[in-house]
Design a protein around this motif. Sequence first.
Motif, short mmCIF file in Angstrom:
data_model
loop_
_atom_site.label_atom_id
_atom_site.label_comp_id
_atom_site.label_asym_id
_atom_site.label_seq_id
_atom_site.Cartn_x
_atom_site.Cartn_y
_atom_site.Cartn_z
N ARG A 75 0.68 -1.22 -0.03
CA ARG A 75 -0.01 -0.10 0.00
C ARG A 75 0.83 1.25 0.01
O ARG A 75 0.58 2.35 -0.73
CB ARG A 75 -1.09 0.04 1.25
CG ARG A 75 -2.24 -0.94 0.94
CD ARG A 75 -2.95 -0.86 2.20
NE ARG A 75 -3.34 0.67 2.49
CZ ARG A 75 -3.63 1.29 3.55
NH1 ARG A 75 -3.32 0.62 4.90
NH2 ARG A 75 -3.96 2.38 3.47
N ILE A 76 1.88 1.31 0.79
CA ILE A 76 2.85 2.43 0.78
C ILE A 76 3.37 2.67 -0.56
O ILE A 76 3.43 3.86 -1.17
CB ILE A 76 4.00 2.16 1.70
CG1 ILE A 76 3.29 2.21 3.07
CG2 ILE A 76 5.09 3.21 1.75
CD1 ILE A 76 4.65 1.64 4.27
N ARG A 77 3.81 1.64 -1.26
CA ARG A 77 4.57 1.77 -2.54
C ARG A 77 3.19 2.22 -3.79
O ARG A 77 3.35 3.19 -4.23
CB ARG A 77 4.98 0.47 -3.07
CG ARG A 77 5.34 0.43 -4.56
CD ARG A 77 5.71 -1.16 -5.24
NE ARG A 77 7.09 -1.26 -4.62
CZ ARG A 77 8.26 -0.96 -5.22
NH1 ARG A 77 8.27 -0.41 -6.28
NH2 ARG A 77 9.35 -1.48 -4.50
N SER A 78 1.94 1.48 -3.53
CA SER A 78 0.92 1.67 -4.83
C SER A 78 0.24 2.78 -4.40
O SER A 78 -0.12 3.78 -5.37
CB SER A 78 0.29 0.58 -4.89
OG SER A 78 -0.55 0.12 -3.88
N GLU A 79 0.07 3.14 -3.36
CA GLU A 79 -1.05 4.26 -3.01
C GLU A 79 -0.44 5.77 -2.69
O GLU A 79 -0.85 6.64 -2.86
CB GLU A 79 -1.81 4.03 -1.80
CG GLU A 79 -2.99 2.94 -1.91
CD GLU A 79 -3.55 2.53 -0.66
OE1 GLU A 79 -3.58 3.16 0.32
OE2 GLU A 79 -4.28 1.44 -0.57
N VAL A 80 1.03 5.40 -2.46
CA VAL A 80 1.81 7.03 -2.06
C VAL A 80 3.00 7.07 -2.76
O VAL A 80 2.98 8.04 -3.61
CB VAL A 80 2.11 6.87 -0.63
CG1 VAL A 80 2.66 8.31 -0.37
CG2 VAL A 80 0.58 6.82 0.34
N VAL A 81 3.83 6.15 -2.72
CA VAL A 81 5.28 6.37 -3.49
C VAL A 81 5.11 6.51 -4.83
O VAL A 81 5.61 7.80 -5.66
CB VAL A 81 6.24 5.39 -3.12
CG1 VAL A 81 7.41 5.57 -3.82
CG2 VAL A 81 6.58 5.66 -1.56
N GLU A 82 4.55 5.79 -5.59
CA GLU A 82 4.31 5.48 -6.93
C GLU A 82 3.47 6.88 -7.57
O GLU A 82 4.18 7.45 -8.52
CB GLU A 82 3.71 4.11 -7.56
CG GLU A 82 4.64 3.32 -7.46
CD GLU A 82 4.02 1.83 -7.55
OE1 GLU A 82 3.03 1.65 -7.66
OE2 GLU A 82 4.91 0.64 -7.72
N PRO A 83 2.35 7.14 -6.99
CA PRO A 83 1.60 8.30 -7.52
C PRO A 83 2.33 9.58 -7.41
O PRO A 83 2.68 10.43 -8.12
CB PRO A 83 0.54 8.30 -6.71
CG PRO A 83 0.27 7.10 -6.23
CD PRO A 83 1.57 6.44 -6.15
N PHE A 84 3.23 9.50 -6.22
CA PHE A 84 4.06 10.99 -5.47
C PHE A 84 4.98 11.09 -6.89
O PHE A 84 5.27 12.21 -7.45
CB PHE A 84 4.53 10.63 -4.37
CG PHE A 84 5.50 11.93 -3.97
CD1 PHE A 84 5.11 13.17 -3.56
CD2 PHE A 84 6.98 11.78 -4.09
CE1 PHE A 84 5.91 13.77 -3.06
CE2 PHE A 84 7.61 12.77 -3.53
CZ PHE A 84 7.35 13.97 -3.21
N ARG A 85 5.83 9.93 -7.12
CA ARG A 85 6.75 10.07 -7.86
C ARG A 85 6.54 10.57 -9.35
O ARG A 85 7.03 11.18 -10.15
CB ARG A 85 7.30 8.49 -8.33
CG ARG A 85 8.23 8.11 -7.13
CD ARG A 85 9.66 8.11 -7.72
NE ARG A 85 10.53 7.45 -6.49
CZ ARG A 85 11.30 7.91 -6.10
NH1 ARG A 85 11.85 9.40 -6.44
NH2 ARG A 85 12.18 7.40 -5.08
N ARG A 86 5.17 10.23 -9.75
CA ARG A 86 4.62 10.55 -11.16
C ARG A 86 4.02 11.97 -10.99
O ARG A 86 3.61 12.53 -12.18
CB ARG A 86 3.56 9.64 -11.62
CG ARG A 86 3.97 8.00 -11.91
CD ARG A 86 2.99 7.15 -12.58
NE ARG A 86 1.92 7.11 -11.57
CZ ARG A 86 1.35 6.12 -10.88
NH1 ARG A 86 2.16 4.96 -10.57
NH2 ARG A 86 0.18 6.15 -10.04
N GLY A 87 4.18 12.79 -9.97
CA GLY A 87 3.43 13.75 -9.89
C GLY A 87 1.90 14.20 -9.51
O GLY A 87 1.38 14.88 -9.92
#
Length: 190
Positions: A75-87
Motif C-alpha cells: 500500500r505504501i508503494r502503490s497508494e503513495v510512493v508511485e503516484p508521488f513520483r509521477r506527480g
Amino acid sequence: MADLEDIIEAIDHLRPTVPRIVVAITGFGGAGKSTLSRALVEAVPGSVRLHGDDFLDPMRSHLRSRDWDGVERSRIRSEVVEPFRRGEPAIYRPYDWNVGALGPLTTLPEATVLIVDAIALLHPELEGCFDLTVWVDVDLETAAKQGIQRDRQAGSDHDALWDEVWVPNDREFAKTYDPIGQADLLYRAN
C-alpha cells in the motif's frame, strides 16, 4: 554518524537530479523515527511526512513475524510512493486506530520531498522506492524502553506486545534484512 544537518544536505544534494525525492526514515520501534521526521519536515522546504502507523495492519502488526508483515508495504508503494513520483495526487486510507478500520480517503499534501517514517521499510518489497534511506541508530533495548515509556505516557499498556512481539519482530527483521547495512545514513539523536 549523521546529524540532522547531514540529512538535510543529502536531500539538497539530490534536488538537481531528482524532482520528487522520497526519503525513508526507519529504525527499531521506539527509536525516534517520528521525532526525526517531524524535524525534517520543519527544516526541509517542500516536504511532507507519511506516518508509517497509517500503514500498519492492526491484526498482523500484533503477531510475530520475521519480516514485519504487518507493515502494508504494498500500500505504501502503490497508494503513495508511485503516484508521488509521477506527480499525481497520492490518495490513501490511513488506518484509524480509534475505530479499528481504514479511515476516510486522505490526499497527501503537494510536496517535492516525501518523508516516510516506519519500521521495516528497508525490505525487498520497497526496493527502488527511496532516494535516501536513514536508519535511526538506537540499539534495540534502548529503543524498546523509549517506546514503552512513550506508550505508557499516552495511556497505553503495550508492555506484553513489546516483549513478546515487537522486540522479537525487530530483532528478526534486523537479522534477516540487515537494514543498518542497507541504510545510506545512520542517524543518532544528540
